[in-house]
Design a protein around this motif. Structure first.
Motif, PDB file in Angstrom:
ATOM      1  N   ILE A 196       0.849  -1.190   0.000  1.00  0.00           N
ATOM      2  CA  ILE A 196       0.000   0.000   0.000  1.00  0.00           C
ATOM      3  C   ILE A 196       0.886   1.241   0.000  1.00  0.00           C
ATOM      4  CG2 ILE A 196      -1.683   1.335   1.336  1.00  0.00           C
ATOM      5  CD1 ILE A 196      -2.824  -1.318   2.316  1.00  0.00           C
ATOM      6  N   VAL A 197       0.626   2.143  -0.927  1.00  0.00           N
ATOM      7  CA  VAL A 197       1.474   3.316  -1.129  1.00  0.00           C
ATOM      8  C   VAL A 197       0.914   4.490  -0.336  1.00  0.00           C
ATOM      9  CG1 VAL A 197       2.484   4.864  -2.834  1.00  0.00           C
ATOM     10  CG2 VAL A 197       2.061   2.467  -3.427  1.00  0.00           C
ATOM     11  N   PHE A 198       1.786   5.123   0.447  1.00  0.00           N
ATOM     12  CA  PHE A 198       1.330   6.277   1.222  1.00  0.00           C
ATOM     13  C   PHE A 198       2.029   7.548   0.764  1.00  0.00           C
ATOM     14  CE2 PHE A 198       5.131   5.127   3.708  1.00  0.00           C
ATOM     15  CZ  PHE A 198       5.660   6.359   4.052  1.00  0.00           C
ATOM     16  N   GLY A 199       1.358   8.672   1.015  1.00  0.00           N
ATOM     17  CA  GLY A 199       1.910   9.977   0.681  1.00  0.00           C
ATOM     18  C   GLY A 199       1.038  11.051   1.291  1.00  0.00           C
ATOM     19  N   LYS A 200       1.477  12.269   1.207  1.00  0.00           N
ATOM     20  CA  LYS A 200       0.758  13.380   1.826  1.00  0.00           C
ATOM     21  C   LYS A 200      -0.678  13.486   1.330  1.00  0.00           C
ATOM     22  CE  LYS A 200       1.089  18.383   2.582  1.00  0.00           C
ATOM     23  NZ  LYS A 200       1.884  19.616   2.318  1.00  0.00           N
ATOM     24  N   ASP A 201      -0.895  13.187   0.054  1.00  0.00           N
ATOM     25  CA  ASP A 201      -2.214  13.350  -0.550  1.00  0.00           C
ATOM     26  C   ASP A 201      -2.847  12.010  -0.931  1.00  0.00           C
ATOM     27  OD1 ASP A 201      -0.121  13.060  -2.335  1.00  0.00           O
ATOM     28  OD2 ASP A 201      -0.989  14.326  -3.880  1.00  0.00           O
ATOM     29  N   LEU A 223      -3.951   7.135   4.341  1.00  0.00           N
ATOM     30  CA  LEU A 223      -3.727   7.843   5.598  1.00  0.00           C
ATOM     31  C   LEU A 223      -4.768   8.931   5.819  1.00  0.00           C
ATOM     32  CD1 LEU A 223       0.152   8.318   5.595  1.00  0.00           C
ATOM     33  CD2 LEU A 223      -1.173   6.568   6.798  1.00  0.00           C
ATOM     34  N   ASN A 224      -5.135   9.606   4.754  1.00  0.00           N
ATOM     35  CA  ASN A 224      -6.082  10.713   4.904  1.00  0.00           C
ATOM     36  C   ASN A 224      -7.491  10.237   5.242  1.00  0.00           C
ATOM     37  OD1 ASN A 224      -4.572  13.250   4.374  1.00  0.00           O
ATOM     38  ND2 ASN A 224      -4.042  12.166   2.508  1.00  0.00           N
ATOM     39  N   MET A 225      -7.856   9.053   4.736  1.00  0.00           N
ATOM     40  CA  MET A 225      -9.159   8.511   5.113  1.00  0.00           C
ATOM     41  C   MET A 225      -9.200   8.234   6.614  1.00  0.00           C
ATOM     42  SD  MET A 225     -11.110   5.031   3.868  1.00  0.00           S
ATOM     43  CE  MET A 225      -9.890   3.944   4.620  1.00  0.00           C
ATOM     44  N   PHE A 226      -8.165   7.555   7.123  1.00  0.00           N
ATOM     45  CA  PHE A 226      -8.127   7.265   8.556  1.00  0.00           C
ATOM     46  C   PHE A 226      -7.919   8.542   9.366  1.00  0.00           C
ATOM     47  CE2 PHE A 226      -6.919   3.070   6.790  1.00  0.00           C
ATOM     48  CZ  PHE A 226      -7.939   2.329   7.351  1.00  0.00           C
ATOM     49  N   GLY A 227      -7.157   9.475   8.819  1.00  0.00           N
ATOM     50  CA  GLY A 227      -6.946  10.741   9.514  1.00  0.00           C
ATOM     51  C   GLY A 227      -8.248  11.480   9.747  1.00  0.00           C
ATOM     52  N   GLN A 228      -9.112  11.496   8.744  1.00  0.00           N
ATOM     53  CA  GLN A 228     -10.400  12.174   8.868  1.00  0.00           C
ATOM     54  C   GLN A 228     -11.314  11.462   9.864  1.00  0.00           C
ATOM     55  OE1 GLN A 228     -11.894  12.331   4.878  1.00  0.00           O
ATOM     56  NE2 GLN A 228     -10.261  13.673   4.156  1.00  0.00           N
ATOM     57  N   LEU A 229     -11.331  10.123   9.810  1.00  0.00           N
ATOM     58  CA  LEU A 229     -12.183   9.369  10.728  1.00  0.00           C
ATOM     59  C   LEU A 229     -11.738   9.555  12.176  1.00  0.00           C
ATOM     60  CD1 LEU A 229     -12.545   6.044   8.705  1.00  0.00           C
ATOM     61  CD2 LEU A 229     -14.310   7.769   9.070  1.00  0.00           C
ATOM     62  N   ILE A 230     -10.431   9.519  12.394  1.00  0.00           N
ATOM     63  CA  ILE A 230      -9.901   9.663  13.751  1.00  0.00           C
ATOM     64  C   ILE A 230     -10.141  11.077  14.267  1.00  0.00           C
ATOM     65  CG2 ILE A 230      -7.718   9.752  15.042  1.00  0.00           C
ATOM     66  CD1 ILE A 230      -6.879   7.276  13.324  1.00  0.00           C
ATOM     67  N   GLN A 231     -10.089  12.050  13.406  1.00  0.00           N
ATOM     68  CA  GLN A 231     -10.368  13.430  13.793  1.00  0.00           C
ATOM     69  C   GLN A 231     -11.801  13.581  14.308  1.00  0.00           C
ATOM     70  OE1 GLN A 231     -10.823  16.172  10.540  1.00  0.00           O
ATOM     71  NE2 GLN A 231      -9.989  17.889  11.719  1.00  0.00           N
ATOM     72  N   LEU A 232     -12.721  12.846  13.695  1.00  0.00           N
ATOM     73  CA  LEU A 232     -14.143  13.066  13.961  1.00  0.00           C
ATOM     74  C   LEU A 232     -14.745  12.141  15.006  1.00  0.00           C
ATOM     75  CD1 LEU A 232     -15.318  13.524  10.255  1.00  0.00           C
ATOM     76  CD2 LEU A 232     -14.991  15.329  11.968  1.00  0.00           C
ATOM     77  N   PHE A 292       7.264  11.209   8.291  1.00  0.00           N
ATOM     78  CA  PHE A 292       6.335  12.167   7.706  1.00  0.00           C
ATOM     79  C   PHE A 292       5.041  12.365   8.482  1.00  0.00           C
ATOM     80  CE2 PHE A 292       8.551   9.622   4.492  1.00  0.00           C
ATOM     81  CZ  PHE A 292       9.296  10.599   3.841  1.00  0.00           C
ATOM     82  N   LEU A 293       4.641  11.375   9.264  1.00  0.00           N
ATOM     83  CA  LEU A 293       3.273  11.355   9.788  1.00  0.00           C
ATOM     84  C   LEU A 293       2.935  12.569  10.646  1.00  0.00           C
ATOM     85  CD1 LEU A 293       0.718   9.700   9.675  1.00  0.00           C
ATOM     86  CD2 LEU A 293       1.485   8.466  11.713  1.00  0.00           C
ATOM     87  N   ASP A 294       3.824  12.960  11.562  1.00  0.00           N
ATOM     88  CA  ASP A 294       3.521  14.096  12.438  1.00  0.00           C
ATOM     89  C   ASP A 294       3.214  15.359  11.631  1.00  0.00           C
ATOM     90  OD1 ASP A 294       3.775  12.579  14.671  1.00  0.00           O
ATOM     91  OD2 ASP A 294       5.677  13.409  15.336  1.00  0.00           O
ATOM     92  N   LYS A 295       4.021  15.609  10.617  1.00  0.00           N
ATOM     93  CA  LYS A 295       3.831  16.809   9.799  1.00  0.00           C
ATOM     94  C   LYS A 295       2.539  16.739   8.996  1.00  0.00           C
ATOM     95  CE  LYS A 295       6.660  17.419   6.346  1.00  0.00           C
ATOM     96  NZ  LYS A 295       7.903  17.745   5.604  1.00  0.00           N
ATOM     97  N   TRP A 296       2.232  15.584   8.453  1.00  0.00           N
ATOM     98  CA  TRP A 296       1.042  15.455   7.612  1.00  0.00           C
ATOM     99  C   TRP A 296      -0.250  15.512   8.407  1.00  0.00           C
ATOM    100  CZ3 TRP A 296       3.008  10.740   4.304  1.00  0.00           C
ATOM    101  CH2 TRP A 296       3.993  11.196   3.421  1.00  0.00           C
ATOM    102  N   MET A 297      -0.196  15.147   9.677  1.00  0.00           N
ATOM    103  CA  MET A 297      -1.405  15.137  10.496  1.00  0.00           C
ATOM    104  C   MET A 297      -1.720  16.499  11.118  1.00  0.00           C
ATOM    105  SD  MET A 297      -3.029  12.271  10.357  1.00  0.00           S
ATOM    106  CE  MET A 297      -2.534  11.958   8.642  1.00  0.00           C
ATOM    107  N   VAL A 298      -0.886  17.502  10.851  1.00  0.00           N
ATOM    108  CA  VAL A 298      -1.139  18.839  11.398  1.00  0.00           C
ATOM    109  C   VAL A 298      -2.535  19.316  11.032  1.00  0.00           C
ATOM    110  CG1 VAL A 298      -0.509  21.279  11.177  1.00  0.00           C
ATOM    111  CG2 VAL A 298       1.265  19.568  11.571  1.00  0.00           C
ATOM    112  N   ARG A 299      -2.963  19.079   9.818  1.00  0.00           N
ATOM    113  CA  ARG A 299      -4.258  19.588   9.349  1.00  0.00           C
ATOM    114  C   ARG A 299      -5.436  18.985  10.116  1.00  0.00           C
ATOM    115  NH1 ARG A 299      -4.473  16.720   3.427  1.00  0.00           N
ATOM    116  NH2 ARG A 299      -2.314  16.154   3.796  1.00  0.00           N
ATOM    117  N   TYR A 300      -5.204  17.810  10.747  1.00  0.00           N
ATOM    118  CA  TYR A 300      -6.283  17.148  11.475  1.00  0.00           C
ATOM    119  C   TYR A 300      -6.217  17.418  12.980  1.00  0.00           C
ATOM    120  CZ  TYR A 300      -6.670  14.574   7.098  1.00  0.00           C
ATOM    121  OH  TYR A 300      -6.825  14.240   5.776  1.00  0.00           O
ATOM    122  N   ARG A 301      -5.233  18.165  13.433  1.00  0.00           N
ATOM    123  CA  ARG A 301      -5.099  18.431  14.859  1.00  0.00           C
ATOM    124  C   ARG A 301      -6.076  19.505  15.327  1.00  0.00           C
ATOM    125  NH1 ARG A 301       1.513  18.795  14.883  1.00  0.00           N
ATOM    126  NH2 ARG A 301       1.913  16.542  14.799  1.00  0.00           N
TER     127      ARG A 301
END
Length: 320
Positions: free
Chosen positions: A156-161, A165-174, A294-303
Motif C-alpha cells: 500500500i502506497v502512502f503519501g501526503k495526498d 492515511l487521509n481517510m483514517f486521519g479524517q475518521l480519527i479526527q471526527l 512524515f506522519l507528524d507533519k502530515w497530520m497537522v491539518r487534522y489536529r
C-alpha cells in the motif's frame, strides 16, 4: 534537471499518469530530463504538472486503454513506457489484465527500450477478488508480449495526498471510538516518492532490471491497529479503537456506501508484506523511508486548532 540520466530527452509514455502515483512519477521523470506523455482518461487531472516542465517537455493524451488504436496513438514515438493503471471498479480483468498486454505488444513492436508495469503485492490468478486476478493476468500478458519488462509490486502506497492515511486521519479526527478492520493484518506501507524512484531507476537501466519482479515494501511492518494508533498520536488525540472480527469486517465491506469494498477487505485480511521470493528496493539501490518520517507533519491539518495548537498538541493534557 539532470543531463546525465539515460532518460534525458527520451519520450516516456505513462499510462494512468494522472493519478496519485502518477503525479510523483512524472516529477521524477521530468527532473531527469525525460519528455513525458501522460496518457489517461482524464489527463486534465495532471495539468498541475505544467509549471514543472520545460517548453515541449510535457504532453497530455486522452486515452482509452481498452481501445487498441487509442493505445497505439499514446505510444507513438515512445522509447520508454510505464503502466500505472489500477482500479477497483469496472471490468478489472480487461482494464488491468488484457489492456497491459496490448500496451506491451505495441511498445515492443514500436521498438521501446523499456517497459515498467506496476502491479501489487498479493497478485493471484486464483484469488477470489477480481482486483488480484486482474493484476495477475496483467503481469502474465506483459511478460508474454514484452519479456524484458520490469514488474514492480508495491505494498500500500502512502503519501501526503493519498487516500489511505487521509481517510483514517479524517475518521480519527471526527470519531472518539473507531472500529479497526483486520487489526492484526501486517502492512509494509511504502512511500510514494520511493515507488516513483524505483520506476525511474528501472526505466534508466532495463539491462539490469528488465525481466525481473520487485516487491516494494517499506522498512516497517505495522498492523492496522498500530497504524490507527500512530495516526491518533500524531493528531494528539485520545481515541478508543475496537478490533473487529473477520465476520463483522466482511459484513461491513459488503454494505453499499462504505469506505472499504469487499475486494479491499479480502486483500487487506492477509496483509501486504514482501514475500522474500523476489527482488526488493535494495536491488534497485533505494533505501525506503518509514512512515514515521512524515506522519507528524502530515497530520497537522487534522489536529485540534491545526498549526496554532502545535505547542500543546502532543501533550496528554491537551489531547481531545
Amino acid at each position: 534537471m539532470t543531463r546525465t540520466s539515460p532518460l534525458f530527452d527520451s519520450l516516456v509514455t505513462v499510462f494512468g499518469g494522472s493519478g496519485f502515483i502518477g503525479n510523483y512519477v512524472a516529477q521524477s521523470l521530468l527532473e531527469r530530463g525525460a519528455r513525458l506523455r501522460i496518457a489517461s482518461r482524464h489527463p486534465e487531472h495532471s495539468h498541475s504538472l505544467k509549471p514543472l516542465a520545460n517548453l515541449g517537455q510535457l504532453q497530455f493524451a486522452r486515452c482509452d486503454i481498452t481501445n487498441e488504436e487509442s493505445v497505439a496513438a499514446a505510444l507513438h514515438g515512445a522509447t520508454h513506457v510505464v503502466n500505472l493503471v489500477g482500479a477497483f471498479s469496472g471490468d478489472l480483468e480487461k482494464l488491468m489484465g488484457e489492456a497491459p498486454g496490448t500496451m506491451a505488444r505495441i511498445a515492443r513492436q514500436n521498438g521501446a527500450r523499456a517497459f515498467v508495469h506496476v502491479s501489487a503485492i498479493g497478485v493471484d490468478a486464483s484469488s477470489p477478488t477480481t482486483y488480484a486476478r486482474g493484476k495477475a493476468i496483467g503481469e502474465e500478458r506483459v511478460r508474454e508480449e514484452f519479456p524484458e519488462a520490469t514488474i514492480l509490486r508495491p505494498s500500500i502506497v502512502f503519501g501526503k495526498d493519498d487516500n489511505f492515511l487521509n481517510m483514517f486521519g479524517q475518521l480519527i479526527q471526527l470519531m472518539p471510538v473507531l472500529p479497526v478492520f483486520g487489526p492484526e493484518a501486517e502492512l509494509q506501507l511504502t512511500y510514494v516518492d520511493d515507488v516513483a524512484e524505483a520506476i525511474a531507476v528501472a526505466l534508466e537501466h532495463p539491462e539490469t532490471h528488465g525481466g525481473h519482479v520487485y516487491e516494494l515494501g517499506g522498512p516497517e511492518r505495522l498492523t492496522m491497529m498500530e497504524i490507527n494508533r500512530r495516526i491518533a498520536a500524531a493528531q494528539g488525540r485520545k481515541r478508543r479503537f475496537v478490533a473487529m472480527s473477520d465476520s463483522l469486517s466482511s459484513l461491513f465491506a459488503s454494505l453499499p456506501g462504505t469506505p472499504m469494498s469487499k475486494d479491499q477487505w479480502t486483500l487487506l485480511k492477509p496483509g501486504s508484506t514482501v514475500s522474500g521470493e523476489h527482488r526488493t528496493y535494495a536491488d534497485l539501490g533505494i533505501e525506503p523511508r518509514p512512515l514515521g518520517l512524515f506522519l507528524d507533519k502530515w497530520m497537522v491539518r487534522y489536529r485540534k486548532q491545526g498549526r496554532f495548537g502545535l505547542d500543546n498538541v502532543r501533550s496528554d493534557q491537551q489531547a481531545t
